[in-house]
Design an enzyme around this catalytic site. Structure first.
Site, PDB file in Angstrom:
ATOM      1  CG  ASP A 108      -1.993   1.027   1.155  1.00 12.66           C
ATOM      2  OD1 ASP A 108      -3.054   0.695   0.580  1.00 12.66           O
ATOM      3  OD2 ASP A 108      -1.761   2.169   1.622  1.00 12.66           O
ATOM      4  CG  LEU A 109       1.628   3.232  -3.616  1.00 14.25           C
ATOM      5  CD1 LEU A 109       1.467   4.113  -4.855  1.00 14.25           C
ATOM      6  CD2 LEU A 109       3.040   2.679  -3.536  1.00 14.25           C
TER       7      LEU A 109
ATOM      8  CG  ASP B 280      -3.272   3.768  -1.941  1.00 14.27           C
ATOM      9  OD1 ASP B 280      -4.164   2.871  -1.811  1.00 14.27           O
ATOM     10  OD2 ASP B 280      -2.949   4.561  -1.064  1.00 14.27           O
TER      11      ASP B 280
END
Lengths: 146, 422
Positions: free
Chosen positions: B287-288, B330
């Site tokens: 996960d960004l 994301d």
């Protein structure tokens, strides 16, 4: 019967062209009234494009006018004289007298059972430049050529 | 209506080969029948006329020959002449009649012949029926009627000639068919052969769902060739559409990576493989960090470009056998198969974090994001895909909670810790 024969002979015979009167065919009869009456019905009928005229003659001198001469049985010497006079002349001579056959008559009608037959003297006819149809010759009971 | 339909319906349902054969036969028949009919009737009339003329000429010859014999009533001569008819095989009987209907001569070929010769009327006439020709002739001599002739002739020679003609016609028709048959067969094959091939291909396509291009294309330029090529281009259209559809169904259109749908499928396959072969696989949730901020401040285009850059880097650091995908937003994921222990994935996770913590050049902007990674392995943490996903998710949230830009491997104590902590 004989009349019909005479008529048929006339149909099946060829005369030299020079002879013959225009329009008439002269059939001379030397004999009794019986045969003349029988032949009378032929009067006026056509023979080779000419009308048949019937003449009764008694002498050889009259015979030269004829195209055809019938000498009836029983005329004896007179008959043979007539025939002799016409020898070589273009007159078709016919008789029913078997004794005249050797005396210069071209066609002789003879009895043959119930019908009549006839004999042809070809040499005599050739002398007179008279030609018979082959049909006639075929029917003849005898053809002599001497 | 039903009766009308019967033939046409039957015809419509026939294979093209039969239709062509039927049409061939019909065309030949339609073309031959009038020809045969016309020539046959012409021939019949010509032969009949010739027969009549022959009988009349014969009668005329006999009439002329028999005239003198008839005139002199010479039965013998007349019979001889009539007997000459014996040379003509078709003459059945003949007679010459004098006036008053007296029979002069008579010719009968066969005593068994029935039917008295009718008394000829006066005058020339010719009669005929199916079996006999009768010629009546009047016999003249020098313009006078001396008798009548009647000759009866059989029409058998005429019938025989017609029969022969029919037979010849029939044989030549058979010969024509014999010649036309291989020709028609060749014609049929040249037309229906390619159709058959095309039909088999269509059948193959529908039963096997195999839309691959044909081994050899139909090169002819006729309707079937064009149909065949149209079919091929239809197949190629289907192939392109299939590729596009699977692209849409299995890949993310922003990054070109596999999508969540594909990911789930692959994860299930991977889990199944671990069971079957007793191997191990692991899944990483990536996960960004702070992606939302980039999206909000620099816009969606830059956000998308950033996602593409992230995808590129993920593909770079992972092995070829690893499966990289974008789950959405994301979130990215990695499936690593056939591993011995969890050291490898840990190394990979670290590589991913370092790769993504660099400043990324995106559309002329220098963007810095980080990544939080959760790792879960099968069969260590879960033996089902759903459980594995949940475990990876939990591990990822742990990483986020622990200050982002790091990775965590799932541990069931984590769950307990999470559930107990407020």
């Amino acid at each position: 019967m004989k009349a019909a024969y005479l008529y048929n002979f006339a149909q099946l015979t060829e005369w030299p062209q020079a002879v013959g009167r225009e329009g008439e065919f002269v059939l001379c009869i030397a004999g009794q009234s019986g045969i003349i009456n029988a032949v009378a019905e032929l009067q006026g009928r056509g023979v080779q494009g000419r009308r048949l005229r019937l003449i009764s003659i008694t002498s050889a001198t009259d015979a030269e006018r004829c195209d055809m001469l019938f000498v009836e049985e029983g005329l004896g010497k007179r008959g043979s004289r007539m025939a002799g006079a016409l020898r070589g002349k273009p007159v078709l001579t016919v008789t029913d007298d078997s004794r005249l056959g050797d005396d210069g008559v071209m066609l002789v009608i003879v009895p043959d059972g119930r019908r009549l037959a006839f004999e042809v003297n070809l040499a005599l006819a050739r002398q007179a430049k008279i030609k018979f149809s082959s049909k006639l010759l075929r029917l003849a009971s005898r053809v002599s050529d001497e | 209506m039903k009766a009308d339909c019967r033939f046409m319906c039957w015809f419509t349902n026939q294979p093209i080969q039969n239709k062509l054969t039927l049409i061939n036969v019909l065309v030949v028949l339609v073309a031959l029948l009038p020809v045969v009919g016309i020539t046959l009737s012409y021939e019949y009339f010509a032969i009949r006329r010739a027969s009549l003329q022959e009988a009349e000429v014969q009668a005329n010859i006999i009439r002329d020959n028999i005239a003198a014999a008839t005139a002199f009533h010479d039965r013998k001569a007349a019979a001889e002449i009539l007997d000459s008819l014996g040379a003509s095989p078709s003459v059945l009987q003949a007679a010459v009649l004098l006036q008053h209907d007296e029979v002069l001569a008579r010719f009968v070929r066969d005593e068994g012949i029935t039917g008295e010769l009718e008394k000829p009327e006066n005058g020339d006439a010719t009669y005929y029926d199916a079996s006999r020709i009768r010629v009546n002739r009047v016999i003249h001599l020098g313009g006078n009627v001396v008798g009548r002739l009647a000759i009866e002739t059989s029409t058998q020679p005429l019938q025989e000639r017609i029969g022969l003609y029919l037979a010849v016609n029939f044989l030549s028709t058979l010969l024509g068919f014999a010649i036309a048959l291989p020709l028609a067969k060749w014609l049929k094959e040249s037309i229906t052969g390619p159709l058959q091939v095309l039909m088999e291909r269509a059948h193959h396509v529908t039963t096997h769902h195999d839309y691959s291009p044909p081994k050899e294309a139909n090169a002819s330029n006729d309707e079937i060739g064009r149909l065949s090529r149209a079919f091929d281009s239809m197949l190629s259209g289907i192939r392109q559409r299939d590729v596009k559809l699977s692209q849409m169904a299995y890949y993310d259109n922003v990054t070109g990576l596999a999508n969540r749908h594909y990911f789930v499928e692959r994860l299930q396959q991977a889990v199944a493989a671990t069971k079957r072969y007793g191997t191990r696989c692991c899944v990483m949730f990536i996960d960004l960090d702070d992606f939302k901020a980039v999206n909000d401040t620099l816009g969606h285009d830059v956000g998308d470009a950033l996602l593409r850059e992230v995808a590129r880097r993920l593909s770079l650091v992972s092995r070829d056998t690893d499966f990289v995908c974008r789950l959405g937003g994301d979130e990215f994921a990695l499936i690593v198969e056939d591993i011995k222990n969890l050291t490898g994935p840990a190394v990979l996770a670290q590589k991913v974090i370092s790769s993504l913590s660099e400043t990324l050049p995106v559309d002329g902007h220098q963007v810095t994001v980080g990544a939080s990674i959760g790792i879960a392995a099968c069969p260590d943490h879960a033996t089902e895909a759903a459980g594995l996903l949940r475990a990876a998710d939990i591990a990822m949230y742990m990483a986020k909670e622990q200050g982002k830009n790091c990775f965590r491997t799932y541990d069931h104590h984590l769950t307990e810790g999470r559930s107990t902590s407020p």
